[in-house]
Scaffold this motif. Structure first.
Motif, PDB file in Angstrom:
ATOM      1  N   HIS A  81       3.360  -0.548   5.446  1.00 65.76           N
ATOM      2  CA  HIS A  81       2.877  -0.175   4.114  1.00 65.76           C
ATOM      3  C   HIS A  81       3.266   1.216   3.642  1.00 65.76           C
ATOM      4  O   HIS A  81       3.394   1.452   2.454  1.00 65.76           O
ATOM      5  N   ASN A 118       5.369   4.582   2.871  1.00 66.25           N
ATOM      6  CA  ASN A 118       6.761   4.960   2.618  1.00 66.25           C
ATOM      7  C   ASN A 118       7.035   6.445   2.851  1.00 66.25           C
ATOM      8  O   ASN A 118       7.988   6.994   2.337  1.00 66.25           O
ATOM      9  N   ARG A 166       9.201  -4.093   1.578  1.00 64.17           N
ATOM     10  CA  ARG A 166       8.379  -3.579   0.467  1.00 64.17           C
ATOM     11  C   ARG A 166       9.066  -3.805  -0.874  1.00 64.17           C
ATOM     12  O   ARG A 166       8.427  -3.888  -1.901  1.00 64.17           O
TER      13      ARG A 166
END
Lengths: 251, 198
Positions: free
Chosen positions: A72, A74, B22
């Protein structure tokens, strides 16, 4: 210009974020992944997740959590807390941690620093030192600041660098929890004597304390926990304040 | 779109895969020549030491394979350095895709002392190439390295640390970043997205 870093630190117990108020009355603040993502969004430069779980089962939970964080988040993150064996360290690296911090294990077995640097690279190795100053002498402590050692802060930090540490995370036990500011003099001395980045921890109570630790303390990064968790100050406010004082930050 | 991430003896390749996830892209992490050749895009990541890694690439025939690729290739960190001519790290002959050498950061003789490695967030300037857009000019990205590629004709972004160096490189179908886009917040994500759009 290389920016000075702001690092919120999250204590994790059994997969949940906690912050110890005098360590006995631990309050749950929330999901580490959620909280970490919020800090990342606000502009935190890095995060530290400190596992304060004691049990073996809890350790496994932590590796699973590290995987979830890595998926999750970054921005880079460091994990630490009770890590002592190369196998544990490799599991954390494979789970996606960018850096691992070792503290008591490094003092008990300094060779571990060399091994970590050799196997994974220095950039992966953060040596955390908890130290207490008494009569002008800084002594390193182990076991979460409970047991004094025969190691002196500055010579130990230098040895850690020589053995291959990539960064030093220095916590002043005299300042930790006081909210009266960081140990700027000791931090500056570490920064002058070593060639690797110094993360200052312990004592952050307001935004000027960060200005101080970056200017007087010559720190490369400032770490804090409760002032962020309890929203006494926010990361964007802090960074704007630092920028106003001419300190290079990522905004 | 098929994305191959070249797998080799380097640490933390997973974070590149996670960053792609992501962005909603599923990559294959592999060292299989056919899978790499047939991919639409190839990412060559890396954290590690130059000479050991070059030996590994040669042993598995990955050195020739990478040079022969015609689809867009993105080298990251050590990946960028290995795509240059030569690295001072372990006195290593590299792939020679970019016409520049990799040098070790040295303390300047006069002025302040610098910390080495160059670790943390620094800004990218003079950006060009399809990897970057004007909005990336002056933005901060995350670096961790002790060696750097000198500025050359292929330089696609510059960063200053002791000296100006290549933060990004581009020649033909080959792209590279010295920083870690997978760890550089939303700026890094948008740079990865630009690569996927090439």
């Amino acid at each position: 210009m290389l920016a000075r870093r702001i690092i919120p630190c999250l204590d994790v117990k059994d997969g949940m974020t906690v912050k110890g108020i005098n360590f006995v009355n631990i309050k749950t603040v929330g999901d580490p992944v959620e909280l970490g993502a919020m800090y990342a969004e606000q502009g935190a430069d890095e995060l530290v997740f400190l596992d304060i779980t004691a049990s073996h089962e809890g350790r496994k939970t932590f590796v699973e959590l590290v995987k979830r964080i890595a998926r999750h988040l970054n921005i880079p993150f460091t994990v630490g807390g009770g890590i002592g064996h190369l196998n544990d360290i490799e599991a954390l690296l494979k789970a996606g941690a960018d850096k691992v911090s070792i503290n008591s294990a490094a003092i008990r077995n300094p060779e571990l620093i060399n091994q970590m640097a050799l196997h994974f690279g220095s950039q992966f190795v953060v040596v955390a030192i908890d130290a207490l100053e008494k009569d002008g002498k800084w002594t390193a402590y182990v076991n979460g600041g409970r047991i004094p050692t025969d190691r002196e802060l500055f010579s130990w930090a230098k040895e850690a660098e020589d053995r291959g540490a990539g960064e030093i995370l220095f916590t002043s036990m005299n300042h930790d929890g006081t909210k009266n500011g960081f140990a700027c003099e000791a931090t500056a001395r570490l920064s002058d004597e070593l060639h690797i980045p110094i993360i200052a921890s312990g004592g952050a109570g307001n935004m000027d304390h960060f200005v101080d630790v970056f200017i007087r303390g010559k720190a490369d990064a400032g770490l804090a926990a409760s002032i962020f968790h309890y929203r006494e100050i926010t990361v964007p406010q802090l960074k704007q304040h630092l920028k106003n004082h001419g300190i290079p930050v990522r905004i | 779109m098929k994305i191959a991430v070249i797998k080799y003896n380097a640490g933390n390749i997973m974070s590149v895969d996670y960053a792609l996830q992501r962005l909603g892209v599923h990559a294959i992490v592999t060292q299989d020549h056919e899978l790499i050749r047939s991919a639409d895009k190839v990412i060559f990541p890396g954290v590690g030491e130059a000479s050991t890694t070059m030996r590994y690439l040669k042993k598995h025939g990955l050195d020739k394979l990478i040079c022969e690729l015609r689809q867009p290739v993105l080298g990251i960190c050590l990946g960028l350095q290995l795509m240059c001519r030569h690295s001072e790290e372990g006195d290593t002959d590299c792939l020679g895709i970019f016409d520049t050498d990799v040098l070790k950061f040295r303390q300047p003789e006069k002025s302040d002392r610098y910390k080495i490695p160059h670790m943390g967030w620094n800004s990218i300037n003079k950006v060009r190439s399809p990897l970057f857009t004007a909005e990336h000019e002056g933005k901060y990205v995350y670096f961790v390295h002790s060696y750097y590629a000198s500025v050359c004709q292929a330089t696609a972004a510059e960063t200053n640390y002791i000296v100006p160096f290549s933060a990004g490189l581009h020649r033909d179908n080959f792209y590279a970043t010295q920083f870690h886009p997978e760890k550089s917040g939303i700026i890094g994500a948008s740079i990865l997205e630009n690569f996927l759009k090439i």
